[in-house]
Enzyme design. Structure first.
Site, short mmCIF file in Angstrom:
data_model
loop_
_atom_site.label_atom_id
_atom_site.label_comp_id
_atom_site.label_asym_id
_atom_site.label_seq_id
_atom_site.Cartn_x
_atom_site.Cartn_y
_atom_site.Cartn_z
N ARG A 62 0.82 -1.24 0.00
CA ARG A 62 0.00 0.00 0.00
C ARG A 62 0.84 1.27 0.00
NH1 ARG A 62 -2.72 -3.25 3.45
NH2 ARG A 62 -4.60 -4.15 2.54
N LYS B 286 1.39 11.24 -10.97
CA LYS B 286 0.59 10.25 -11.71
C LYS B 286 1.46 9.04 -12.05
CE LYS B 286 -2.63 13.07 -14.37
NZ LYS B 286 -3.04 13.29 -15.77
N GLU C 50 7.15 19.59 -24.77
CA GLU C 50 6.51 19.87 -23.47
C GLU C 50 7.14 21.10 -22.81
OE1 GLU C 50 3.79 18.41 -22.49
OE2 GLU C 50 3.75 16.39 -23.35
N LYS D 158 4.54 23.04 -14.08
CA LYS D 158 3.71 21.85 -13.86
C LYS D 158 3.33 21.75 -12.38
CE LYS D 158 2.87 17.04 -14.58
NZ LYS D 158 3.22 15.75 -15.12
N GLU E 179 -6.75 16.63 -10.34
CA GLU E 179 -7.21 16.94 -11.68
C GLU E 179 -8.70 17.26 -11.75
OE1 GLU E 179 -6.20 13.95 -14.58
OE2 GLU E 179 -5.13 15.44 -15.71
N ARG F 159 -5.61 22.00 -13.59
CA ARG F 159 -4.56 21.10 -14.08
C ARG F 159 -4.80 20.73 -15.53
NH1 ARG F 159 -2.08 16.01 -10.66
NH2 ARG F 159 -0.70 15.21 -12.25
N ASN G 231 -3.04 20.09 -20.53
CA ASN G 231 -3.39 19.33 -21.74
C ASN G 231 -3.28 20.18 -23.01
OD1 ASN G 231 -3.83 17.01 -20.37
ND2 ASN G 231 -6.03 17.32 -20.16
N HIS H 181 -2.76 18.73 -26.47
CA HIS H 181 -2.89 17.27 -26.40
C HIS H 181 -4.11 16.71 -27.13
CE1 HIS H 181 0.42 17.60 -23.66
NE2 HIS H 181 0.47 16.30 -23.47
N HIS I 79 -2.76 13.94 -29.36
CA HIS I 79 -3.06 12.51 -29.17
C HIS I 79 -3.64 11.92 -30.45
CE1 HIS I 79 -3.32 12.81 -24.49
NE2 HIS I 79 -2.13 12.38 -24.89
N HIS J 34 5.69 11.96 -28.94
CA HIS J 34 4.55 12.59 -28.27
C HIS J 34 4.69 14.12 -28.22
CE1 HIS J 34 1.53 13.37 -25.20
NE2 HIS J 34 2.47 13.99 -24.50
N1 NAD Z 1 3.09 10.29 -15.17
C1 NAD Z 1 2.98 11.38 -15.89
O1 NAD Z 1 2.55 12.43 -15.43
C2 NAD Z 1 3.42 11.33 -17.31
C3 NAD Z 1 3.55 12.52 -18.05
C4 NAD Z 1 4.01 12.45 -19.35
C5 NAD Z 1 4.31 11.22 -19.91
N2 NAD Z 1 4.16 10.08 -19.18
C6 NAD Z 1 4.48 8.77 -19.76
O2 NAD Z 1 5.86 8.76 -20.06
C7 NAD Z 1 6.08 7.83 -21.12
C8 NAD Z 1 7.02 8.44 -22.12
O3 NAD Z 1 8.23 8.75 -21.49
P1 NAD Z 1 9.58 8.90 -22.32
O4 NAD Z 1 9.36 9.79 -23.45
O5 NAD Z 1 10.64 9.20 -21.36
O6 NAD Z 1 9.75 7.46 -22.97
P2 NAD Z 1 10.60 6.16 -22.55
O7 NAD Z 1 10.61 5.98 -21.09
O8 NAD Z 1 10.10 5.03 -23.38
O9 NAD Z 1 12.08 6.55 -23.03
C9 NAD Z 1 12.33 6.72 -24.40
C10 NAD Z 1 13.51 5.86 -24.85
O10 NAD Z 1 14.72 6.46 -24.41
C11 NAD Z 1 15.53 5.50 -23.72
N3 NAD Z 1 16.33 6.27 -22.76
C12 NAD Z 1 15.99 6.67 -21.52
N4 NAD Z 1 16.97 7.43 -21.01
C13 NAD Z 1 17.93 7.51 -21.94
C14 NAD Z 1 19.18 8.18 -22.00
N5 NAD Z 1 19.59 8.97 -21.00
N6 NAD Z 1 19.91 8.05 -23.11
C15 NAD Z 1 19.48 7.31 -24.16
N7 NAD Z 1 18.31 6.67 -24.17
C16 NAD Z 1 17.53 6.78 -23.06
C17 NAD Z 1 14.53 4.57 -23.13
O11 NAD Z 1 15.11 3.33 -22.78
C18 NAD Z 1 13.52 4.45 -24.27
O12 NAD Z 1 13.95 3.55 -25.23
C19 NAD Z 1 4.73 7.48 -21.68
O13 NAD Z 1 4.36 6.19 -21.26
C20 NAD Z 1 3.80 8.49 -21.06
O14 NAD Z 1 2.48 8.01 -20.86
C21 NAD Z 1 3.74 10.12 -17.91
ZN ZN Z 2 2.21 15.29 -22.89
#
Ligand code: NAD
Ligand code: ZN
Length: 358
Positions: A116, A138, A180, A222, A232, A236, A240, A243, A247, A260
């Site tokens: 938990r 999140k 972003e 943020k 949210e 907040r 978006n 987006h 999306h 993205h």
């Molecule tokens: N929780 C939230 O508030 C929130 C907000 C925005 C996005 N997200 C989520 O985040 C995800 C996208 O994140 P992302 O864009 O970081 O993608 P990701 O985590 O898939 O990373 C992108 C790629 O880069 C590689 N990588 C990571 N660090 C590296 C580095 N220093 N050097 C070289 N390669 C590296 C990873 O292994 C991967 O292949 C999505 O699933 C999205 O839904 C969450």
């Molecule tokens: Zn986004």
């Protein structure tokens, strides 16, 4: 070396550093002396040795998950939960999410659910994770029904961004984060918007002060919106910006085809162009936004082969509609971004604004 410290009203600090030096001390200050690092082989290969060297005293246990959005699902979460329990974690064992947003969301969701709630530390290694995913609490996974539909709010105890890790990012991932960053600058105001060109383009470059400024700006914007509205229910939603169309572009092209953040940038520009009809957005601001995006290496137009009608279908599916009305986030100017209620037929106009008519 620490460059910026941002203490959030949410109760934790975002440290923006050059590297990992000082992280062990920060964990000790939080009373953390046991930790599990959750990562993937890509990140561990590139930066694992440096992190391990810093955390020698803690001697963390490592858990590797497969790389990629395709693995951000309940199967991987189940694997991770088992691995944590087999390792006999207790409520004082910190989960360190060491990777991009995928690792952050998965490790965060496991930290939220195992016993938990375990303490969570985010060590974001992508620009997107540093400026967006690691802040706000999140966590979650995708299911066949859609993205991020299962999850929990679970704030980290600490976020530690080591800027030198971003130097190994592929251009595409850097651009993803820049989309972003630009969004956060538009939400913040004219000063941030003017400054982002100089600062953000340095991300991953030698001038770490500028890079730190751009990350700090994003985190502050943020955090401000999340602090005012942690679950949210209100403002907040302004995060978006870009987006709705973004999306739809990602979905229509097939996830992964365009990053993205780049899709969000196209969506934000389309929303600003539409703002000229809806909310008095000035043509000068639209031009400035297009110019800044292009300066960051981001696309400003929908890909030529995308059919706006297909995007409208995707947006209708995505958007909550109430009595035929939808809410759009529209930038009027830097620092003046509004939620505007329009009939859902306006989604067609939004898609059309994704491309400048010749
Ligand atoms: N929780 C939230 O508030 C929130 C907000 C925005 C996005 N997200 C989520 O985040 C995800 C996208 O994140 P992302 O864009 O970081 O993608 P990701 O985590 O898939 O990373 C992108 C790629 O880069 C590689 N990588 C990571 N660090 C590296 C580095 N220093 N050097 C070289 N390669 C590296 C990873 O292994 C991967 O292949 C999505 O699933 C999205 O839904 C969450
Ligand atoms: Zn986004």
């Amino acid at each position: 070396m620490l460059i910026r410290s941002i203490h959030l009203a949410l109760g934790y600090t975002v440290e923006i550093a050059s590297d990992f030096r000082g992280l062990a001390g920060a964990l000790a200050t939080l009373g953390i002396d046991r930790a599990v690092i959750v990562t993937n082989p890509t990140v561990r290969t590139l930066h694992g040795a440096a992190l391990a060297a810093e955390l020698q005293q803690v001697a963390p246990h490592w858990i590797e998950l497969p790389d990629g959005e395709a693995h951000k699902n309940l199967d991987t979460w189940r694997f991770l939960v088992s691995a944590l329990l087999v390792h006999r974690v207790d409520r004082n064992t910190a989960v360190i999410a060491f990777g991009g947003g995928v690792i952050g969301d998965l490790a965060g969701f496991a930290a939220a659910t195992v016993l938990r709630g375990l303490p969570l530390v985010q060590v974001p290694t992508t620009l997107l994770a540093a400026v967006d995913a690691s802040v706000g609490g999140k966590t979650g996974v995708n299911t066949p029904e859609g993205k991020n539909l299962v999850g929990a709010f679970h704030q980290p105890k600490l976020v530690w961004t080591a800027l030198h890790t971003h130097r190994t990012l592929p251009v595409r991932e850097r651009r993803c984060g820049l989309g972003e960053v630009l969004k956060h600058a538009v939400l913040d105001g004219p000063g941030a918007f003017a400054g982002v060109n100089a600062g953000a383009s340095e991300l991953g470059g030698d001038d770490e002060n500028r890079a730190a400024d751009a990350v700090a700006l994003s985190v502050a914007v943020k955090a401000r919106l999340v602090e005012a509205d942690p679950y949210e229910a209100g403002d907040r939603v302004l995060l978006n910006l870009g987006h709705t169309l973004g999306h739809a572009v990602e979905a229509a092209l097939g996830y992964g085809a365009m990053s993205h953040g780049e899709a969000v940038c196209i969506g934000m520009i389309a929303a600003a162009r539409f703002g000229q009809e809806l909310a008095g957005t000035s043509p000068a601001f639209v031009r400035e936004l297009e110019r800044t995006a292009a300066g960051l290496g981001l696309a400003t137009e929908l890909p030529a082969d995308l059919d706006p009608a297909e995007l409208v279908t995707a947006m209708r599916f995505d958007k909550k509609r109430e009595r035929g009305m939808v809410k759009l986030v529209i930038p009027v100017s830097a620092g003046d971004v509004r939620l505007i209620v329009v009939p859902d037929t306006a989604l067609v106009r939004l898609a059309e604004h994704g491309r400048v008519r010749k």
